[in-house]
Design a protein around this motif. Sequence first.
Motif, PDB file in Angstrom:
ATOM      1  N   SER A   1      -0.597  17.244  -2.444  1.00 33.94           N
ATOM      2  CA  SER A   1      -0.873  15.810  -2.407  1.00 33.94           C
ATOM      3  C   SER A   1       0.117  15.090  -1.558  1.00 33.94           C
ATOM      4  O   SER A   1      -0.141  14.061  -1.036  1.00 33.94           O
ATOM      5  CB  SER A   1      -0.848  15.227  -3.810  1.00 33.94           C
ATOM      6  OG  SER A   1      -1.927  15.714  -4.557  1.00 33.94           O
TER       7      SER A   1
ATOM      8  N   LYS B   1       3.393   5.610  -5.846  1.00 31.68           N
ATOM      9  CA  LYS B   1       3.254   5.537  -7.305  1.00 31.68           C
ATOM     10  C   LYS B   1       2.104   6.435  -7.769  1.00 31.68           C
ATOM     11  O   LYS B   1       2.256   7.209  -8.715  1.00 31.68           O
ATOM     12  CB  LYS B   1       2.996   4.088  -7.723  1.00 31.68           C
ATOM     13  CG  LYS B   1       2.899   3.876  -9.202  1.00 31.68           C
ATOM     14  CD  LYS B   1       2.751   2.380  -9.471  1.00 31.68           C
ATOM     15  CE  LYS B   1       1.791   2.159 -10.599  1.00 31.68           C
ATOM     16  NZ  LYS B   1       1.484   0.762 -10.816  1.00 31.68           N
ATOM     17  N   ASN B   2       0.963   6.360  -7.100  1.00 30.30           N
ATOM     18  CA  ASN B   2      -0.190   7.186  -7.467  1.00 30.30           C
ATOM     19  C   ASN B   2       0.100   8.669  -7.306  1.00 30.30           C
ATOM     20  O   ASN B   2      -0.295   9.479  -8.135  1.00 30.30           O
ATOM     21  CB  ASN B   2      -1.407   6.813  -6.618  1.00 30.30           C
ATOM     22  CG  ASN B   2      -1.962   5.461  -6.975  1.00 30.30           C
ATOM     23  OD1 ASN B   2      -1.666   4.900  -8.029  1.00 30.30           O
ATOM     24  ND2 ASN B   2      -2.753   4.904  -6.074  1.00 30.30           N
ATOM     25  N   THR B   3       0.787   9.033  -6.239  1.00 33.40           N
ATOM     26  CA  THR B   3       1.109  10.436  -5.997  1.00 33.40           C
ATOM     27  C   THR B   3       2.020  10.986  -7.078  1.00 33.40           C
ATOM     28  O   THR B   3       1.830  12.094  -7.560  1.00 33.40           O
ATOM     29  CB  THR B   3       1.751  10.614  -4.607  1.00 33.40           C
ATOM     30  OG1 THR B   3       0.821  10.174  -3.634  1.00 33.40           O
ATOM     31  CG2 THR B   3       2.103  12.052  -4.339  1.00 33.40           C
TER      32      THR B   3
ATOM     33  N   HIS C   1       2.213  10.076 -10.199  1.00 29.68           N
ATOM     34  CA  HIS C   1       1.460  10.261 -11.443  1.00 29.68           C
ATOM     35  C   HIS C   1       0.532  11.472 -11.354  1.00 29.68           C
ATOM     36  O   HIS C   1       0.426  12.248 -12.287  1.00 29.68           O
ATOM     37  CB  HIS C   1       0.624   9.026 -11.771  1.00 29.68           C
ATOM     38  CG  HIS C   1       1.435   7.840 -12.165  1.00 29.68           C
ATOM     39  ND1 HIS C   1       2.440   7.897 -13.098  1.00 29.68           N
ATOM     40  CD2 HIS C   1       1.398   6.556 -11.736  1.00 29.68           C
ATOM     41  CE1 HIS C   1       2.995   6.712 -13.236  1.00 29.68           C
ATOM     42  NE2 HIS C   1       2.381   5.871 -12.414  1.00 29.68           N
ATOM     43  N   GLU C   2      -0.135  11.646 -10.216  1.00 32.37           N
ATOM     44  CA  GLU C   2      -1.100  12.732 -10.052  1.00 32.37           C
ATOM     45  C   GLU C   2      -0.438  14.096 -10.024  1.00 32.37           C
ATOM     46  O   GLU C   2      -1.032  15.089 -10.418  1.00 32.37           O
ATOM     47  CB  GLU C   2      -1.878  12.552  -8.743  1.00 32.37           C
ATOM     48  CG  GLU C   2      -2.787  11.350  -8.721  1.00 32.37           C
ATOM     49  CD  GLU C   2      -3.342  11.072  -7.334  1.00 32.37           C
ATOM     50  OE1 GLU C   2      -3.023  11.836  -6.401  1.00 32.37           O
ATOM     51  OE2 GLU C   2      -4.090  10.100  -7.182  1.00 32.37           O
TER      52      GLU C   2
ATOM     53  N   GLU D   1       2.152   1.641  -3.560  1.00 34.13           N
ATOM     54  CA  GLU D   1       1.058   2.069  -4.429  1.00 34.13           C
ATOM     55  C   GLU D   1       0.729   3.545  -4.208  1.00 34.13           C
ATOM     56  O   GLU D   1       0.504   4.292  -5.157  1.00 34.13           O
ATOM     57  CB  GLU D   1      -0.182   1.202  -4.182  1.00 34.13           C
ATOM     58  CG  GLU D   1      -1.322   1.459  -5.131  1.00 34.13           C
ATOM     59  CD  GLU D   1      -1.021   1.071  -6.564  1.00 34.13           C
ATOM     60  OE1 GLU D   1      -1.637   1.675  -7.467  1.00 34.13           O
ATOM     61  OE2 GLU D   1      -0.178   0.188  -6.804  1.00 34.13           O
ATOM     62  N   GLY D   2       0.713   3.977  -2.954  1.00 34.21           N
ATOM     63  CA  GLY D   2       0.457   5.380  -2.652  1.00 34.21           C
ATOM     64  C   GLY D   2       1.505   6.299  -3.251  1.00 34.21           C
ATOM     65  O   GLY D   2       1.187   7.347  -3.811  1.00 34.21           O
TER      66      GLY D   2
ATOM     67  N   GLN E   1       0.822  -1.205   0.000  1.00 35.05           N
ATOM     68  CA  GLN E   1       0.000   0.000   0.000  1.00 35.05           C
ATOM     69  C   GLN E   1       0.866   1.270   0.000  1.00 35.05           C
ATOM     70  O   GLN E   1       0.521   2.257  -0.642  1.00 35.05           O
ATOM     71  CB  GLN E   1      -0.946   0.007   1.205  1.00 35.05           C
ATOM     72  CG  GLN E   1      -2.062  -1.006   1.085  1.00 35.05           C
ATOM     73  CD  GLN E   1      -2.939  -1.056   2.319  1.00 35.05           C
ATOM     74  OE1 GLN E   1      -2.552  -0.633   3.400  1.00 35.05           O
ATOM     75  NE2 GLN E   1      -4.143  -1.601   2.159  1.00 35.05           N
TER      76      GLN E   1
END
Length: 177
Positions: free
Chosen positions: A177, A161-163, A165-166, A158-159, A155
Amino acid sequence: MAAAASPGSSTSSDWIVVRDGCLRCDEEGLRSLSYHPALNAILAVTSRGSIKVIDGTSGAILQASALHAKPGGRVRCQYFPAVDKVLFVDDYAVGCRKDLNGILLLDTALQPPVAKPEDVVQLELPVTEAQQMLSACQEKIDVSSTEGYELFISQLREGLKNTSHETAANHKVAKVS
């Protein structure tokens, strides 16, 4: 800056800075606005209990958060310049946040305390601290036999990685973010 609330659907284009410098809003269910001068951001509270952080210059929505509030709770938010903190209140909890180098950790502002061991806890960290934690967990600390370790690490990855990209497109979004 001025804002006017009128009915309509909620999209990222609902906040517009008009020619005279006013901020026009077509946000459905807007309850209140609070300006945070250190961040040059407006904290907009909606009737659904969410808070949107809007850039005071461009009108861009930098972050939208449900504050981890309980369903049905009426969320209120107020910035206090004397102590440079934002106070969050709903019908169940009170939270207080100071910005960390321009970051307000909103998602956990109204998270209740842990009452029993099986309670789920949401962890919210600035990106640099999350990267340091991931590095420490992988290289320096042997907690691999601890229950939930693999899920936590996945997790955390993943967090991060998502941050990444955003936030690639906007440095101010990256900071929030």
